[in-house]
Design a protein around this motif. Structure first.
Motif, short mmCIF file in Angstrom:
data_model
loop_
_atom_site.label_atom_id
_atom_site.label_comp_id
_atom_site.label_asym_id
_atom_site.label_seq_id
_atom_site.Cartn_x
_atom_site.Cartn_y
_atom_site.Cartn_z
N ALA A 24 14.50 -51.27 -1.03
CA ALA A 24 15.18 -52.56 -1.16
C ALA A 24 15.86 -52.68 -2.52
CB ALA A 24 14.17 -53.69 -0.96
N ALA A 25 15.21 -52.20 -3.57
CA ALA A 25 15.80 -52.28 -4.91
C ALA A 25 17.08 -51.45 -4.99
CB ALA A 25 14.79 -51.82 -5.96
N ILE A 26 17.03 -50.19 -4.48
CA ILE A 26 18.22 -49.34 -4.53
C ILE A 26 19.32 -49.92 -3.66
CG2 ILE A 26 19.10 -47.07 -3.90
CD1 ILE A 26 16.48 -45.87 -4.71
N ALA A 27 18.96 -50.45 -2.48
CA ALA A 27 19.97 -51.05 -1.61
C ALA A 27 20.62 -52.26 -2.28
CB ALA A 27 19.33 -51.45 -0.28
N ALA A 31 24.42 -52.44 -3.27
CA ALA A 31 25.29 -53.48 -2.73
C ALA A 31 26.05 -54.20 -3.84
CB ALA A 31 24.45 -54.48 -1.92
N LEU A 32 25.33 -54.52 -4.94
CA LEU A 32 25.99 -55.20 -6.06
C LEU A 32 27.08 -54.32 -6.68
CD1 LEU A 32 22.91 -56.90 -7.79
CD2 LEU A 32 24.62 -57.96 -6.31
N VAL A 33 26.76 -53.03 -6.88
CA VAL A 33 27.76 -52.12 -7.46
C VAL A 33 28.94 -51.96 -6.51
CG1 VAL A 33 28.14 -49.73 -8.16
CG2 VAL A 33 26.06 -50.90 -8.86
N ALA A 34 28.65 -51.81 -5.20
CA ALA A 34 29.74 -51.65 -4.23
C ALA A 34 30.63 -52.87 -4.19
CB ALA A 34 29.16 -51.37 -2.84
N ILE A 35 30.04 -54.06 -4.24
CA ILE A 35 30.85 -55.29 -4.22
C ILE A 35 31.70 -55.38 -5.48
CG2 ILE A 35 30.70 -57.80 -4.33
CD1 ILE A 35 28.26 -57.63 -2.53
N ALA A 36 31.08 -55.09 -6.62
CA ALA A 36 31.83 -55.16 -7.88
C ALA A 36 32.98 -54.17 -7.89
CB ALA A 36 30.89 -54.90 -9.06
N LEU A 37 32.72 -52.92 -7.48
CA LEU A 37 33.79 -51.91 -7.45
C LEU A 37 34.86 -52.28 -6.43
CD1 LEU A 37 31.77 -48.57 -7.77
CD2 LEU A 37 33.16 -49.71 -9.51
N GLY A 148 33.01 -48.39 2.98
CA GLY A 148 32.37 -47.64 1.90
C GLY A 148 31.17 -48.37 1.33
N SER A 149 31.29 -49.70 1.19
CA SER A 149 30.16 -50.48 0.66
C SER A 149 28.96 -50.41 1.59
CB SER A 149 30.59 -51.93 0.46
OG SER A 149 31.66 -52.02 -0.47
N ILE A 150 29.22 -50.54 2.90
CA ILE A 150 28.12 -50.44 3.87
C ILE A 150 27.47 -49.06 3.81
CG2 ILE A 150 27.54 -50.48 6.32
CD1 ILE A 150 29.73 -52.58 6.70
N ALA A 151 28.31 -48.01 3.70
CA ALA A 151 27.77 -46.65 3.61
C ALA A 151 26.93 -46.47 2.35
CB ALA A 151 28.92 -45.64 3.63
N VAL A 152 27.36 -47.07 1.24
CA VAL A 152 26.59 -46.97 -0.01
C VAL A 152 25.24 -47.66 0.14
CG1 VAL A 152 26.50 -47.76 -2.40
CG2 VAL A 152 28.57 -46.70 -1.52
N VAL A 153 25.24 -48.85 0.76
CA VAL A 153 23.97 -49.57 0.94
C VAL A 153 23.02 -48.79 1.85
CG1 VAL A 153 22.94 -51.66 1.88
CG2 VAL A 153 25.01 -51.82 0.50
N LEU A 154 23.55 -48.28 2.97
CA LEU A 154 22.68 -47.52 3.89
C LEU A 154 22.20 -46.22 3.25
CD1 LEU A 154 24.60 -48.00 7.27
CD2 LEU A 154 22.58 -49.22 6.44
N GLY A 155 23.11 -45.54 2.54
CA GLY A 155 22.70 -44.32 1.86
C GLY A 155 21.68 -44.59 0.78
#
Length: 446
Positions: A24-27, A31-37, A148-155
């Motif tokens: 949960a912490a990594i996700a 998610a925050l990094v993906a949204i910001a980027l 890409g953001s969804i893929a980052v969160v799932l990964g």
């Protein structure tokens, strides 16, 4: 110690796995990094496209200006003194500057304005909209950023489960090894149990637990040796005292001295027995016996008033001398601290000893027998607290389990006094060997 931990950690505390916390912490971070980027990339692409549209509008306006000043036909989309020109843009142009302006148009599509002052004092302006191609590019870019953001969160979640699972597995192995150490297996090492080639904080924790266990084991061994040495040294003078007391002339003072000398000898023998049990060097001498018949004969020889019921006879392999010691200690505890009638029942491999007294102290029910702790005065106001400790130690040598509980009426609350105490001895199906281990049984074919 167990009571303190129970108070510190409430029963209704939420228990979650380390792998899910880490996942949960990594996700969340992903998610925050993906949204910001995504926001940064979206805004940078939008600004870049708007700058390109502005440059293109300026170029078209310059061409239109040259055509207007040469008297040729105006370029499509170029107007002179357009009344719809934005006020901010008009203000810049009135200052004699060429300028561009972006405003929000219909459906959020930007409007591109460019204006330039003419030599005759009029204003030449160009009004265009964000091109469909640019809008499609931005739409495709936004879609790619979302995917890409969804893929980052799932990964990130999968990576968190993988890393957290490995760390949780190492911690569970460490906890299992620590529990084995707590049960008295001195040869267990937490560091060897967790294994692995990677060295991390878990290894530091395992080494610290091993060091603590070694220090505690050395301290307990030193205390056991001191206790055994003191009891052994007391054995000779106590025996001499008892012999001398027996030579005294008959009378009440002689009886008192003999009684106290015998009690002291019993205490010394009990302390020596506890020391031997603590050393984990005791081994059972196994024999095959009929449990019901054995208990009936031993109880009848000890106290004929105790009722014995054999519900189900069973042949067991155990050490008769140690089993007798456990049984006699339970009977002595029931006679000393309970009330008659005392009942003994045998059902298969299970022996139950019940009295009708006030019940066991809560401390004993929570933590088990403890030497030199007699509990509450209503049940254990006399004695030195070694009887049940020895019974529990001998049960461990037999590979048996000794449990204690109080008898209450069905549905009675905890504050209602108990109607009796029950000690239950569960003999194992497979007795330990003379080395202290349990026999390896062949697997049945299927």
């Amino acid at each position: 110690m167990r009571g303190i931990l129970k108070r510190l950690v409430p029963d209704d505390a939420i228990r979650t796995g380390l792998r899910w916390k880490l996942s949960a912490a990594i996700a969340l971070v992903g998610a925050l990094v993906a949204i910001a980027l995504s926001l940064v990339v979206h805004n940078a692409a939008r600004v870049s496209m708007l700058d390109n549209s502005r440059d293109l509008a300026i170029e078209r306006l310059q061409v239109a200006q040259r055509m207007y000043e040469s008297g040729r036909t105006q370029t499509l989309g170029v107007k002179v003194d357009d009344p719809a020109i934005p006020r901010d843009l008009l203000q810049k142009v009135m200052d004699g500057r060429r300028a561009t302006f972006v405003s929000e148009g219909a459906q959020g599509v930007p409007d591109i304005w460019a204006a330039v002052p003419l030599k005759d004092g009029r204003v030449l302006s160009l009004h265009t909209r964000f091109t469909d191609r640019s809008a499609d590019v931005m739409k495709d870019l936004d879609q790619a950023l979302v995917i890409g953001s969804i893929a980052v969160v799932l990964g990130g979640s999968a990576l968190g489960v993988l890393i957290g699972g490995q760390l949780s597995r190492r911690l569970r192995k460490a906890a299992a090894a620590a529990n084995r150490v707590a049960k008295g297996e001195a040869d267990v090492r937490v560091r060897d149990s967790i294994g692995g080639l990677v060295r991390d904080e878990t290894d530091d924790l395992a080494r610290a637990v091993d060091a603590m266990a070694d220090a505690l084991q050395q301290r307990l061994e030193a205390e056991r040796r001191v206790t055994a040495d003191i009891a052994h040294e007391l054995r000779t003078p106590v025996t001499g005292l008892l012999t001398a007391a027996e030579l005294l002339p008959p009378g009440r003072p002689t009886e008192l001295v003999l009684d106290r000398a015998k009690a002291m000898r019993t205490l010394v023998e009990d302390v020596l027995e506890v020391a031997r049990l603590d050393s984990a060097s005791e081994r059972a001498e196994l024999q095959d016996i009929l449990l019901g018949e054995f208990v009936t004969r031993r109880v009848a020889a000890k106290d004929a008033d105790v009722e014995v019921r054999v519900i189900h006879e069973s042949e067991v392999t155990t050490d008769p001398r140690r089993l007798e010691r456990v049984l006699f200690n339970l009977l002595a505890n029931a006679a000393r601290h309970g009330k008659p009638p005392i009942e003994v029942s045998v059902e298969g491999r299970v022996i139950r000893v019940r009295d009708h007294g006030p019940g066991f102290p809560e401390e004993l029910l929570a933590d088990g027998p403890s030497r030199f702790r007699t509990g509450s005065s209503d049940r254990s106001g006399h004695g030195h607290g070694l009887g049940l400790t020895i019974a529990a130690g001998q049960a461990r040598v037999l590979g048996a389990r000794l449990t204690f509980r109080n008898v209450r009426s069905a549905g009675a609350p905890e504050h209602v006094p108990a109607e009796g105490a029950v000690a239950v001895l569960w003999l194992p199906e497979h007795a330990p060997t003379n080395t202290g281990s349990f026999p390896m049984l062949p697997l049945s074919g299927g």
